[in-house]
Design a protein around this motif. Structure first.
Motif, mmCIF file in Angstrom:
data_model
loop_
_atom_site.group_PDB
_atom_site.id
_atom_site.type_symbol
_atom_site.label_atom_id
_atom_site.label_comp_id
_atom_site.label_asym_id
_atom_site.label_seq_id
_atom_site.Cartn_x
_atom_site.Cartn_y
_atom_site.Cartn_z
ATOM 1 N N ALA A 154 39.818 44.575 54.891
ATOM 2 C CA ALA A 154 38.469 44.445 53.684
ATOM 3 C C ALA A 154 38.755 44.183 52.455
ATOM 4 C CB ALA A 154 37.737 45.875 53.921
ATOM 5 N N ARG A 155 40.152 44.785 51.974
ATOM 6 C CA ARG A 155 40.280 44.542 50.484
ATOM 7 C C ARG A 155 41.003 43.024 50.337
ATOM 8 N NH1 ARG A 155 42.868 49.557 47.515
ATOM 9 N NH2 ARG A 155 44.509 48.242 46.940
ATOM 10 N N GLN A 156 41.469 42.504 51.272
ATOM 11 C CA GLN A 156 42.071 41.285 51.307
ATOM 12 C C GLN A 156 40.793 40.254 51.438
ATOM 13 O OE1 GLN A 156 45.072 40.224 54.249
ATOM 14 N NE2 GLN A 156 44.308 37.841 54.031
ATOM 15 N N ARG A 157 39.707 40.404 52.175
ATOM 16 C CA ARG A 157 38.374 39.547 52.076
ATOM 17 C C ARG A 157 37.764 39.585 50.983
ATOM 18 N NH1 ARG A 157 37.827 41.998 57.230
ATOM 19 N NH2 ARG A 157 36.323 43.265 56.350
ATOM 20 N N GLU A 158 37.494 40.925 50.413
ATOM 21 C CA GLU A 158 36.990 40.901 48.820
ATOM 22 C C GLU A 158 37.924 40.392 47.938
ATOM 23 O OE1 GLU A 158 34.325 42.126 45.967
ATOM 24 O OE2 GLU A 158 34.142 41.538 48.269
ATOM 25 N N GLY A 159 39.388 40.405 47.897
ATOM 26 C CA GLY A 159 40.169 39.683 46.999
ATOM 27 C C GLY A 159 39.917 38.046 46.905
ATOM 28 N N ALA A 160 39.904 37.507 48.389
ATOM 29 C CA ALA A 160 39.883 36.171 48.586
ATOM 30 C C ALA A 160 38.349 35.735 48.062
ATOM 31 C CB ALA A 160 39.612 35.746 50.043
ATOM 32 N N LYS A 164 38.106 33.147 44.658
ATOM 33 C CA LYS A 164 37.388 31.920 44.640
ATOM 34 C C LYS A 164 36.465 32.181 43.539
ATOM 35 C CE LYS A 164 34.455 29.259 47.743
ATOM 36 N NZ LYS A 164 33.777 29.299 49.249
ATOM 37 N N MET A 165 35.818 33.220 43.092
ATOM 38 C CA MET A 165 35.010 33.112 41.703
ATOM 39 C C MET A 165 35.852 32.929 40.566
ATOM 40 S SD MET A 165 32.617 36.330 43.080
ATOM 41 C CE MET A 165 31.677 36.231 41.329
ATOM 42 N N LEU A 166 36.998 33.364 40.748
ATOM 43 C CA LEU A 166 37.867 33.161 39.257
ATOM 44 C C LEU A 166 38.086 31.887 39.191
ATOM 45 C CD1 LEU A 166 39.993 36.275 39.549
ATOM 46 C CD2 LEU A 166 38.439 36.031 37.627
ATOM 47 N N GLU A 167 38.675 31.090 40.271
ATOM 48 C CA GLU A 167 38.955 29.558 40.388
ATOM 49 C C GLU A 167 37.732 28.667 40.113
ATOM 50 O OE1 GLU A 167 40.194 29.160 44.152
ATOM 51 O OE2 GLU A 167 42.222 29.937 43.930
ATOM 52 N N ALA A 168 36.469 29.178 40.391
ATOM 53 C CA ALA A 168 35.566 28.553 39.866
ATOM 54 C C ALA A 168 35.300 28.520 38.306
ATOM 55 C CB ALA A 168 33.994 28.991 40.336
ATOM 56 N N HIS A 169 35.592 29.942 37.686
ATOM 57 C CA HIS A 169 35.431 30.194 36.467
ATOM 58 C C HIS A 169 36.378 29.366 35.643
ATOM 59 C CE1 HIS A 169 32.086 32.652 37.070
ATOM 60 N NE2 HIS A 169 32.719 33.616 36.941
ATOM 61 N N LEU A 170 37.608 29.364 36.116
ATOM 62 C CA LEU A 170 38.572 28.442 35.503
ATOM 63 C C LEU A 170 38.349 26.980 35.363
ATOM 64 C CD1 LEU A 170 41.968 29.849 37.316
ATOM 65 C CD2 LEU A 170 41.043 30.215 34.903
ATOM 66 N N ARG A 247 48.179 29.952 38.434
ATOM 67 C CA ARG A 247 49.507 30.171 39.006
ATOM 68 C C ARG A 247 49.610 31.525 39.740
ATOM 69 N NH1 ARG A 247 54.415 32.652 38.751
ATOM 70 N NH2 ARG A 247 53.531 33.938 36.954
ATOM 71 N N LEU A 248 48.980 32.782 39.073
ATOM 72 C CA LEU A 248 49.117 33.969 39.799
ATOM 73 C C LEU A 248 48.166 34.049 40.791
ATOM 74 C CD1 LEU A 248 48.868 36.088 36.355
ATOM 75 C CD2 LEU A 248 50.757 36.023 38.078
ATOM 76 N N LEU A 249 46.886 33.410 40.837
ATOM 77 C CA LEU A 249 46.118 33.614 41.964
ATOM 78 C C LEU A 249 46.647 32.761 43.181
ATOM 79 C CD1 LEU A 249 42.570 32.383 40.176
ATOM 80 C CD2 LEU A 249 43.236 34.855 41.113
ATOM 81 N N LYS A 250 47.298 31.842 43.084
ATOM 82 C CA LYS A 250 47.983 31.073 44.200
ATOM 83 C C LYS A 250 49.357 32.054 44.885
ATOM 84 C CE LYS A 250 47.002 26.653 42.943
ATOM 85 N NZ LYS A 250 47.621 24.998 42.257
ATOM 86 N N LYS A 251 49.768 32.701 43.859
ATOM 87 C CA LYS A 251 51.111 33.708 44.161
ATOM 88 C C LYS A 251 50.440 34.782 44.855
ATOM 89 C CE LYS A 251 54.587 36.801 42.019
ATOM 90 N NZ LYS A 251 54.942 37.462 40.673
ATOM 91 N N GLY A 252 49.445 35.563 44.560
ATOM 92 C CA GLY A 252 49.132 36.630 44.984
ATOM 93 C C GLY A 252 49.774 38.013 44.832
ATOM 94 N N GLY A 253 49.711 38.900 45.683
ATOM 95 C CA GLY A 253 50.309 40.273 45.314
ATOM 96 C C GLY A 253 49.742 41.013 44.357
ATOM 97 N N GLU A 254 50.479 42.000 43.709
ATOM 98 C CA GLU A 254 49.956 42.700 42.683
ATOM 99 C C GLU A 254 49.878 42.138 41.283
ATOM 100 O OE1 GLU A 254 51.513 47.233 40.896
ATOM 101 O OE2 GLU A 254 52.532 46.080 42.603
#
Length: 304
Positions: A154-160, A164-170, A247-254
């Protein structure tokens, strides 16, 4: 690695008789175990357990299970055991009846006025005793593990969705930076020319000619003013921060704490751009940037 949100919910339960490994050790009437895990955003990992008395001994094992997968968030774990005896009646064992009788005699020795146990009292206590029998550790960790896996999904789906919203803002911020870029040389030259014209007008009011030294001074001050309103450096840093966030959004993780820091830096550069703006168009771009950055800040607060 995926981008994880800190917000999520999951639950799970075992069968009426527990897992196959526990079925022989514990009667089918022992009860059904349910586990709920709720998670919201937090600066650190904050675990809270709300367990019945018969499960408190397993809190350490639960904590190790959760810390193995969760890094940040305020997480609440609830567990309960539901009595599933047929018709709601559990036949008390002889050992339990003997123990209840001994306890009752001891109490009445000290409190002669205390009422005796009724049949309903005995059945209620027998039901609680039946639910508490056996070792729930295996079932608890199994059910909690499945609930934790569901929570991570569930956290992964919400994180995705957040990524996606952050990438649109970028993309929107990059478009604003591109709009501002061509304005800078033009605005600098306009302000420089305007400054010199006003200086010459002021000198003309005195009825005198403009000495060469005064001309040099006017040119120096005009150049200094142009430098003060030049926001090219701020635009360069904005682009650099946007590249790092991508770059961080593509890397993922913490990545939540790092993203939070970069959002603060974006806000700082946008503020500086607005304060140095010498044109209405550039001011509008700065305001639009700050609106987008504030929206990003709210989303980043939920990323692990």
């Amino acid at each position: 690695m995926p981008v994880y949100s800190m917000t999520g919910y999951a639950s799970g339960q075992n069968g009426p008789a527990g897992s196959h490994s526990e079925a022989e050790a514990r009667p089918a009437a022992a009860g059904r175990l349910g586990v709920e895990i709720r998670s919201v955003n937090s600066r650190f990992l904050d675990l809270t357990f709300k367990l019945p008395e018969e499960l408190r001994q397993h809190e350490t094992a639960l904590r190790e299970l959760l810390t193995g997968k969760l890094k940040r968030g305020k997480v609440e774990v609830r567990a309960a055991i539901e009595n599933t005896a047929q018709a709601g009646v559990v036949e008390p064992s002889v050992k339990l009846l003997q123990r209840l009788n001994g306890v009752q005699d001891g109490i009445k020795a000290w409190l002669p006025g205390a009422r005796e146990l009724s049949v309903a009292d005995v059945l209620r206590l027998a039901g609680g005793d039946s639910a508490a029998r056996g070792d729930w550790g295996g079932d608890l960790l199994e059910v909690a593990g499945k609930a934790l896996d569901a929570l991570m999904s569930a956290r992964q789906r919400e994180g995705a969705r957040l990524a996606k919203m952050l990438e649109a803002h970028l993309a929107q911020l990059r478009a604003l930076v591109e709009q501002a870029g061509p304005l800078i040389p033009q605005l600098v030259e306009q302000q420089r020319t305007r400054f010199l014209e006003r200086w010459q007008e002021a000198m003309g009011l005195t009825g005198g000619t403009l000495p060469e030294a005064a001309q040099d001074r006017a040119l120096t001050e005009a150049t200094a003013f142009a430098i003060r309103i030049d926001v090219a450096e701020e635009l360069t840093r904005l682009n650099s921060h946007l590249d790092e966030i991508e770059r961080l959004l593509k890397k993922g993780g913490e990545i939540g704490k790092r993203l939070d820091f970069l959002i603060q830096e974006l806000h700082r550069e946008a503020n500086t751009l607005g304060s140095k703006s010498a044109a209405l168009e550039l001011t509008r771009i700065g305001v639009d940037m700050k609106v987008l950055i504030e929206q990003m800040r709210e989303q980043v607060q939920n990323i692990e």
